[in-house]
Design a protein around this motif. Structure first.
Motif, PDB file in Angstrom:
ATOM      1  N   UNK A 156      73.992  79.247  16.999  1.00 29.13           N
ATOM      2  CA  UNK A 156      73.355  79.075  18.303  1.00 29.13           C
ATOM      3  C   UNK A 156      72.002  78.384  18.167  1.00 29.13           C
ATOM      4  N   UNK A 157      71.758  77.390  19.005  1.00 25.96           N
ATOM      5  CA  UNK A 157      70.473  76.707  19.061  1.00 25.96           C
ATOM      6  C   UNK A 157      69.371  77.738  19.338  1.00 25.96           C
ATOM      7  N   UNK A 158      68.180  77.593  18.731  1.00 30.52           N
ATOM      8  CA  UNK A 158      67.115  78.589  18.904  1.00 30.52           C
ATOM      9  C   UNK A 158      66.760  78.908  20.347  1.00 30.52           C
ATOM     10  N   UNK A 159      66.849  77.931  21.245  1.00 31.37           N
ATOM     11  CA  UNK A 159      66.562  78.186  22.652  1.00 31.37           C
ATOM     12  C   UNK A 159      67.834  78.382  23.480  1.00 31.37           C
ATOM     13  N   UNK A 160      68.966  78.508  22.811  1.00 32.16           N
ATOM     14  CA  UNK A 160      70.222  78.721  23.520  1.00 32.16           C
ATOM     15  C   UNK A 160      70.704  77.509  24.282  1.00 32.16           C
TER      16      UNK A 160
END
Length: 214
Positions: A156-160
């Motif tokens: 998952x990308x750090x900022x979602x």
């Protein structure tokens, strides 16, 4: 005011499509008791809480409402995935709607999709769990792949903002087949991410900071 365990019970029950009588039957209490729990008129005892957590497919910590929901993944997304090797470089993409409760996600084909109801690509469904705000694991049904159900792992990308990973499913009697997959809020982003995964065999070059492997 319903702000803790009662809200968790109510929202998770609805997410799973369970009625109050169905949940009550599953844990051995009356429907009225479920109403008391959801309104926080009464708290479940520990033995009942254990049965509730099992029926709702969550942990006791989640039932207590102490899970950290740092990223909200609910809403409309685009799912892109690589077809099995015998389909060459072909990819598929479809809109999906994600419902997010606690650490659990339910994925379903976009209700507004114009595709035919018997189209296996349009009927993407799945359930995943968020791990430490960093990874998603679960299953997917549909996607027109070799076997109707496959397991999924996403980083998952750090900022979602998006997620990248792969699917694996059964092929034939004893074999397995896998491919890359991506989730993004925009169709063009999902296509771009999947293209990068296929080209680099799992490294996403467009993420912030250093290159990251799925």
């Amino acid at each position: 005011m319903n702000t803790g365990t009662g809200k968790v019970i109510q929202e998770r029950r609805r997410l799973l499509g369970l009625s109050q009588p169905a949940l009550a039957s599953a844990i051995g209490v009356s429907s009225r008791q479920i109403t008391r729990y959801e309104s926080e008129e009464q708290s479940p005892t520990l033995p009942v809480a254990i049965r509730l957590a099992e029926a709702l497919q969550i942990s006791l910590a989640e039932l207590a409402g102490i899970v950290d929901n740092r990223v909200d993944l609910a809403g409309r997304w685009w799912a892109a995935w690589q077809k099995p090797a015998d389909a060459g470089e072909k990819v598929e993409i479809a809109p999906v709607t994600i419902r997010h409760e606690g650490d659990h996600l339910l994925l379903d084909s976009d209700a507004e999709s114009p595709a035919a109801p018997d189209d296996p690509v349009a009927q993407v469904r799945g359930e995943m769990r968020v791990w430490d705000g960093d990874a998603l694991t679960g299953w997917m049904r549909g996607m027109d792949i070799a076997f109707p159900v496959g397991v999924i792992y996403y980083s998952l990308h750090p900022q979602g903002a998006h997620a990248v990973g792969s699917w694996t499913t059964k092929a034939g009697v004893d074999g397995l087949v896998r491919g890359w997959s991506a989730l993004a809020r925009e169709k063009s982003d999902a296509e771009k991410l999947l293209s990068e995964l296929v080209r680099t065999d799992g490294t996403v070059e467009s993420w912030p900071g250093t290159a990251r492997s799925a």
